[in-house]
Design a protein around this motif. Structure first.
Motif, PDB file in Angstrom:
ATOM      1  N   ASP A  24      -6.901   3.812   5.369  1.00  0.00           N
ATOM      2  CA  ASP A  24      -7.023   2.634   6.238  1.00  0.00           C
ATOM      3  C   ASP A  24      -6.041   1.544   5.799  1.00  0.00           C
ATOM      4  O   ASP A  24      -6.319   0.779   4.885  1.00  0.00           O
ATOM      5  CB  ASP A  24      -8.477   2.129   6.155  1.00  0.00           C
ATOM      6  N   VAL A  25      -4.893   1.479   6.477  1.00  0.00           N
ATOM      7  CA  VAL A  25      -3.923   0.446   6.092  1.00  0.00           C
ATOM      8  C   VAL A  25      -4.278  -0.922   6.677  1.00  0.00           C
ATOM      9  O   VAL A  25      -3.725  -1.935   6.267  1.00  0.00           O
ATOM     10  CB  VAL A  25      -2.455   0.822   6.450  1.00  0.00           C
ATOM     11  N   CYS A  26      -5.224  -0.962   7.610  1.00  0.00           N
ATOM     12  CA  CYS A  26      -5.690  -2.248   8.116  1.00  0.00           C
ATOM     13  C   CYS A  26      -6.407  -2.995   6.989  1.00  0.00           C
ATOM     14  O   CYS A  26      -6.169  -4.173   6.744  1.00  0.00           O
ATOM     15  CB  CYS A  26      -6.616  -2.042   9.318  1.00  0.00           C
ATOM     16  N   LYS A  27      -7.277  -2.256   6.276  1.00  0.00           N
ATOM     17  CA  LYS A  27      -7.986  -2.846   5.123  1.00  0.00           C
ATOM     18  C   LYS A  27      -6.994  -3.316   4.074  1.00  0.00           C
ATOM     19  O   LYS A  27      -7.127  -4.399   3.513  1.00  0.00           O
ATOM     20  CB  LYS A  27      -8.903  -1.790   4.491  1.00  0.00           C
ATOM     21  N   LEU A  28      -6.002  -2.494   3.832  1.00  0.00           N
ATOM     22  CA  LEU A  28      -4.962  -2.848   2.856  1.00  0.00           C
ATOM     23  C   LEU A  28      -4.244  -4.124   3.304  1.00  0.00           C
ATOM     24  O   LEU A  28      -4.000  -5.039   2.507  1.00  0.00           O
ATOM     25  CB  LEU A  28      -3.970  -1.682   2.732  1.00  0.00           C
ATOM     26  N   ALA A  29      -3.918  -4.185   4.594  1.00  0.00           N
ATOM     27  CA  ALA A  29      -3.191  -5.340   5.141  1.00  0.00           C
ATOM     28  C   ALA A  29      -4.007  -6.622   4.986  1.00  0.00           C
ATOM     29  O   ALA A  29      -3.450  -7.697   4.759  1.00  0.00           O
ATOM     30  CB  ALA A  29      -2.838  -5.099   6.601  1.00  0.00           C
ATOM     31  N   HIS A  30      -5.338  -6.507   5.081  1.00  0.00           N
ATOM     32  CA  HIS A  30      -6.199  -7.689   4.910  1.00  0.00           C
ATOM     33  C   HIS A  30      -5.978  -8.353   3.555  1.00  0.00           C
ATOM     34  O   HIS A  30      -6.082  -9.564   3.425  1.00  0.00           O
ATOM     35  CB  HIS A  30      -7.677  -7.296   5.018  1.00  0.00           C
ATOM     36  N   ARG A  31      -5.690  -7.542   2.543  1.00  0.00           N
ATOM     37  CA  ARG A  31      -5.471  -8.094   1.198  1.00  0.00           C
ATOM     38  C   ARG A  31      -4.184  -8.904   1.128  1.00  0.00           C
ATOM     39  O   ARG A  31      -3.978  -9.674   0.212  1.00  0.00           O
ATOM     40  CB  ARG A  31      -5.406  -6.955   0.170  1.00  0.00           C
ATOM     41  N   PHE A  32      -3.301  -8.680   2.097  1.00  0.00           N
ATOM     42  CA  PHE A  32      -1.996  -9.357   2.083  1.00  0.00           C
ATOM     43  C   PHE A  32      -1.752 -10.115   3.391  1.00  0.00           C
ATOM     44  O   PHE A  32      -0.720  -9.958   4.029  1.00  0.00           O
ATOM     45  CB  PHE A  32      -0.885  -8.333   1.820  1.00  0.00           C
ATOM     46  N   ASN A  33      -2.728 -10.899   3.794  1.00  0.00           N
ATOM     47  CA  ASN A  33      -2.577 -11.811   4.942  1.00  0.00           C
ATOM     48  C   ASN A  33      -2.227 -11.105   6.236  1.00  0.00           C
ATOM     49  O   ASN A  33      -1.447 -11.615   7.041  1.00  0.00           O
ATOM     50  CB  ASN A  33      -1.483 -12.862   4.670  1.00  0.00           C
ATOM     51  N   GLY A  34      -2.763  -9.918   6.449  1.00  0.00           N
ATOM     52  CA  GLY A  34      -2.413  -9.198   7.672  1.00  0.00           C
ATOM     53  C   GLY A  34      -3.601  -8.511   8.297  1.00  0.00           C
ATOM     54  O   GLY A  34      -4.754  -8.823   7.994  1.00  0.00           O
ATOM     55  N   GLY A  35      -3.316  -7.572   9.176  1.00  0.00           N
ATOM     56  CA  GLY A  35      -4.364  -6.825   9.863  1.00  0.00           C
ATOM     57  C   GLY A  35      -3.741  -5.810  10.789  1.00  0.00           C
ATOM     58  O   GLY A  35      -2.552  -5.524  10.684  1.00  0.00           O
ATOM     59  N   GLY A  36      -4.548  -5.290  11.691  1.00  0.00           N
ATOM     60  CA  GLY A  36      -4.018  -4.308  12.643  1.00  0.00           C
ATOM     61  C   GLY A  36      -5.021  -3.211  12.906  1.00  0.00           C
ATOM     62  O   GLY A  36      -6.213  -3.479  13.043  1.00  0.00           O
ATOM     63  N   HIS A  37      -4.534  -1.989  12.953  1.00  0.00           N
ATOM     64  CA  HIS A  37      -5.370  -0.818  13.197  1.00  0.00           C
ATOM     65  C   HIS A  37      -5.403   0.022  11.913  1.00  0.00           C
ATOM     66  O   HIS A  37      -4.579  -0.177  11.036  1.00  0.00           O
ATOM     67  CB  HIS A  37      -4.796   0.009  14.339  1.00  0.00           C
TER      68      HIS A  37
END
Ligand SMILES: [Mn+2]
Length: 338
Positions: A294-307
Motif C-alpha cells: 500500500d503506497v498510499c499509506k506510505l505516502a501519508h508518512r510523507f505529506n501525500g496520499g492517493g490510491h
C-alpha cells in the motif's frame, strides 16, 4: 442507467441530489487537484458539456500544468490554468463542483475563489476523503472520477455525444493505466464499451495520448530509464527527473507525464518511484506498487496520499537525501524476500 451498471439505492439518491442541486443553480465553477491529470481534465470537460446543455454558465479553473498528451484536444482551452484569468462573475459562483480531491486544499489557489457559504459537490474515488461538500459522492471502487461522471450523466438523461464520450473515456483510460490497474472492474469496462458505442475513436485517441512523443521527449525518457536505480534485490526501482535537465531540453514536467510507469515494467519490481526536484530542497515523488503493497499509506508518512497502488508525496530534501529516506521506509514495509 444501462442494465450493466450496478448502482445502489444510496448511490442513486446521491446522483439525484447532485442533479437537483445542479439544476437549481446558474454559475457553476468546476475544479480539480493541482497538476490536473487525464481523469481530472476529462471529468471536468465532460461535466462542462453536460452543464452547458442545460443552460448553465460554467467555468473550469485549475492550478498547474496540463499534461502533454492533452495538447491538441480541441476543448483544452476550456481549462483555465492562468490565475490572472480566473474571473469571477459579478454575482459570484453559486455552486462549486470538485473532482477527485480528498480535501478542499487540493485545488490549490483556486480555493481562494471558493466563498465559505457556497455549496460544494465533492466527487471522488480516493479511499479517504474529508467529505467537505454539501453533497459528497464518494466511491473508492470506481476506476476514476470519470466513471462516476459517466453514471451521473447516464442518470441525467443527457445524450452522451462523441465529444463528451471521448473525455470520459480519457478519464477512465488514463486512470486505469490503459485498463491495467486492479480498478479495471466489469463496471468500468461496461462504461468504456458504452462510450465506444457513443462514438469514441479508440485508435486515434490512444495514439494521441500514448504514441505522441516528440523526439526530444522520447530520447530524454530513454536517458532517464537507462539511469534507473534498483534496490532491495531488484524489488524497488527509482527514476530521477532533474529540473535542470528538463530546462536544458526546453521541456516541462507535464511533458514527462507517465514516466513513473516505466518502473513497473521490470519483472521483479514491487515498488516504483519517480523523484522530481520541483523546488530547491524539495523532492516530489510519484509511487507505484504491486498487489498488497500500500503506497498510499506510505505516502501519508510523507505529506501525500492517493490510491493503494498509485500515490504521490513529497520530502523536503534534495533528490539523493529523499531517495535514502524513502528507501529506509521501504525496507520496513516490504516483505522479506523468500
Ligand atoms: Mn482519478
Amino acid at each position: 442507467m444501462s442494465a450493466t451498471t450496478k448502482v445502489t439505492a444510496a448511490e442513486n439518491k446521491l446522483i439525484e441530489d447532485i442533479l437537483e442541486l445542479v439544476h437549481s443553480r446558474s454559475n457553476i465553477l468546476l475544479s480539480s487537484h493541482v497538476g490536473p491529470d487525464g481523469d481530472s481534465l476529462g471529468s471536468q470537460i465532460a461535466f462542462y458539456h453536460y452543464l452547458k446543455s442545460i443552460g448553465k454558465n460554467v467555468w473550469i479553473y485549475n492550478q498547474g500544468h496540463i499534461p502533454h498528451y492533452f495538447h491538441g484536444f480541441k476543448d483544452l482551452d476550456l481549462i483555465v490554468v492562468e490565475p490572472e484569468k480566473w474571473d469571477v462573475p459579478p454575482e459570484g459562483f453559486d455552486l462549486v463542483i470538485i473532482f477527485e480531491c480528498t480535501s478542499l486544499d487540493r485545488i490549490g489557489d483556486v480555493s481562494n475563489l471558493v466563498k465559505d457559504n457556497v455549496d460544494i459537490v465533492n466527487i471522488d474515488h480516493h479511499p479517504e476523503n474529508d467529505e467537505y461538500g454539501k453533497i459528497n459522492y464518494l466511491d473508492a471502487s470506481a476506476s476514476s472520477a470519470g466513471e462516476m461522471v459517466y453514471r451521473i450523466l447516464k442518470k441525467s438523461g443527457y445524450k452522451i455525444d462523441p465529444d463528451t464520450a471521448t473525455y470520459i473515456y480519457i478519464a477512465i483510460l488514463t486512470d486505469t493505466g490503459r485498463f491495467h490497474f486492479t480498478s479495471t472492474s466489469p463496471e468500468c469496462l461496461h462504461a468504456a464499451a458504452d462510450l465506444v458505442a457513443s462514438g469514441v475513436n479508440v485508435k486515434e485517441l490512444t495514439d494521441q495520448i500514448y504514441y505522441n512523443f516528440t523526439e526530444d521527449q522520447l530520447r530524454f525518457t530513454a536517458e532517464i530509464v537507462s539511469r534507473m536505480e534498483t534496490h532491495l534485490d531488484g524489488r524497488v526501482c527509482f527514476l530521477t527527473l532533474r529540473e535542470a535537465e528538463l530546462k536544458e531540453r526546453g521541456l516541462k514536467y507535464g511533458d514527462m507525464e507517465g514516466l513513473v510507469e516505466w518502473t513497473m515494467r521490470v519483472r521483479k519490481v514491487q515498488v516504483g518511484a519517480l523523484f522530481k526536484d520541483t523546488k530547491p530542497n524539495f523532492s516530489k515523488i510519484s509511487l507505484r506498487s504491486q498487489g498488497n503493497i500500500d503506497v498510499c499509506k506510505l505516502a501519508h508518512r510523507f505529506n501525500g496520499g492517493g490510491h493503494s497502488n498509485a500515490a504521490g508525496c513529497h520530502i523536503e530534501a534534495d533528490l539523493e537525501t529523499a531517495k535514502k529516506i524513502l528507501l529506509e521506509a521501504l525496507e520496513e514495509i516490504l516483505p522479506d524476500d523468500e
